[in-house]
Design a protein around this motif. Structure first.
Motif, PDB file in Angstrom:
ATOM      1  N   ASP A   1       0.899  -1.097   0.116  1.00 62.81           N
ATOM      2  CA  ASP A   1       0.116   0.097   0.118  1.00 62.81           C
ATOM      3  C   ASP A   1       0.999   1.349   0.207  1.00 62.81           C
ATOM      4  N   SER A   2       1.865   1.120   0.601  1.00 62.85           N
ATOM      5  CA  SER A   2       2.902   2.437   0.886  1.00 62.85           C
ATOM      6  C   SER A   2       3.677   2.354  -0.623  1.00 62.85           C
ATOM      7  N   PHE A   3       4.008   1.509  -1.209  1.00 57.25           N
ATOM      8  CA  PHE A   3       4.508   1.443  -2.441  1.00 57.25           C
ATOM      9  C   PHE A   3       3.734   2.145  -3.414  1.00 57.25           C
TER      10      PHE A   3
ATOM     11  N   VAL B   1       4.317   5.828  -5.626  1.00 56.69           N
ATOM     12  CA  VAL B   1       4.295   5.836  -7.170  1.00 56.69           C
ATOM     13  C   VAL B   1       3.191   6.922  -7.647  1.00 56.69           C
ATOM     14  N   ALA B   2       2.028   6.790  -6.805  1.00 54.03           N
ATOM     15  CA  ALA B   2       0.905   7.670  -7.104  1.00 54.03           C
ATOM     16  C   ALA B   2       1.490   9.188  -7.050  1.00 54.03           C
ATOM     17  N   ILE B   3       2.236   9.504  -5.883  1.00 54.17           N
ATOM     18  CA  ILE B   3       2.751  10.804  -5.463  1.00 54.17           C
ATOM     19  C   ILE B   3       3.808  11.276  -6.653  1.00 54.17           C
ATOM     20  N   LEU B   4       4.720  10.173  -7.036  1.00 50.76           N
ATOM     21  CA  LEU B   4       5.565  10.482  -8.057  1.00 50.76           C
ATOM     22  C   LEU B   4       4.945  10.715  -9.393  1.00 50.76           C
TER      23      LEU B   4
END
Length: 146
Positions: free
Chosen positions: A3-5, A9-12
């Motif tokens: 979930d943190s990964f 990726v979404a933030i990036l």
């Protein structure tokens, strides 16, 4: 962990879409606006010569200064084509004389304007520092003011 990964990726992706993509878009838009300005100035220059038949050093230097201020190391190439009809007996010979910028600049160096006759053709090409054509325009002289 998964979930943190996916959040990272979404933030990036969000950062790329919000900051990097607009910067590239603005750079392309800047190049497009510069090219439009060059086309506008070349058209104004050539149309002025076409309307009068006079290629003055002052007008050329004005165009040169505008291109210099835009940056990019632009180079102006000019060609003047004149049509000569020789009537020899019953045969008509049609010749085209081409005066390139060397002869035009020779006239400028003498402190004189370069004159074109009615129906002569002037072509101006602007190239960038990579010798790529950025703009070109030309046309026949409509009127002789000399």
């Amino acid at each position: 962990m998964g979930d943190s990964f996916s959040k990272m990726v979404a933030i990036l992706l969000a950062v790329i879409l919000m900051f990097v993509v607009p910067v590239f878009y603005m750079k392309e838009e800047s190049v497009r606006l510069k090219q439009t300005r060059i086309i506008e100035e070349v058209t104004f220059f050539v149309d002025g010569v076409r309307n009068t038949g006079i290629l003055s050093r002052e007008d050329y230097q004005r165009l040169e200064k505008i291109l210099y201020n835009l940056g990019g190391g632009y180079r102006i190439c000019m060609s003047h084509y004149s049509h000569i009809i020789d009537e020899d007996n019953k045969e008509i010979l049609f010749n085209v004389n081409a005066d390139y910028e060397g002869q035009i600049f020779e006239t400028f160096n003498k402190g004189e304007d370069y004159y074109l006759n009615k129906q002569d053709y002037l072509k101006v090409i602007v190239k960038d520092s990579d010798e790529q054509i950025v703009a070109w325009y030309g046309g026949s002289v409509k009127y002789e003011a000399h």
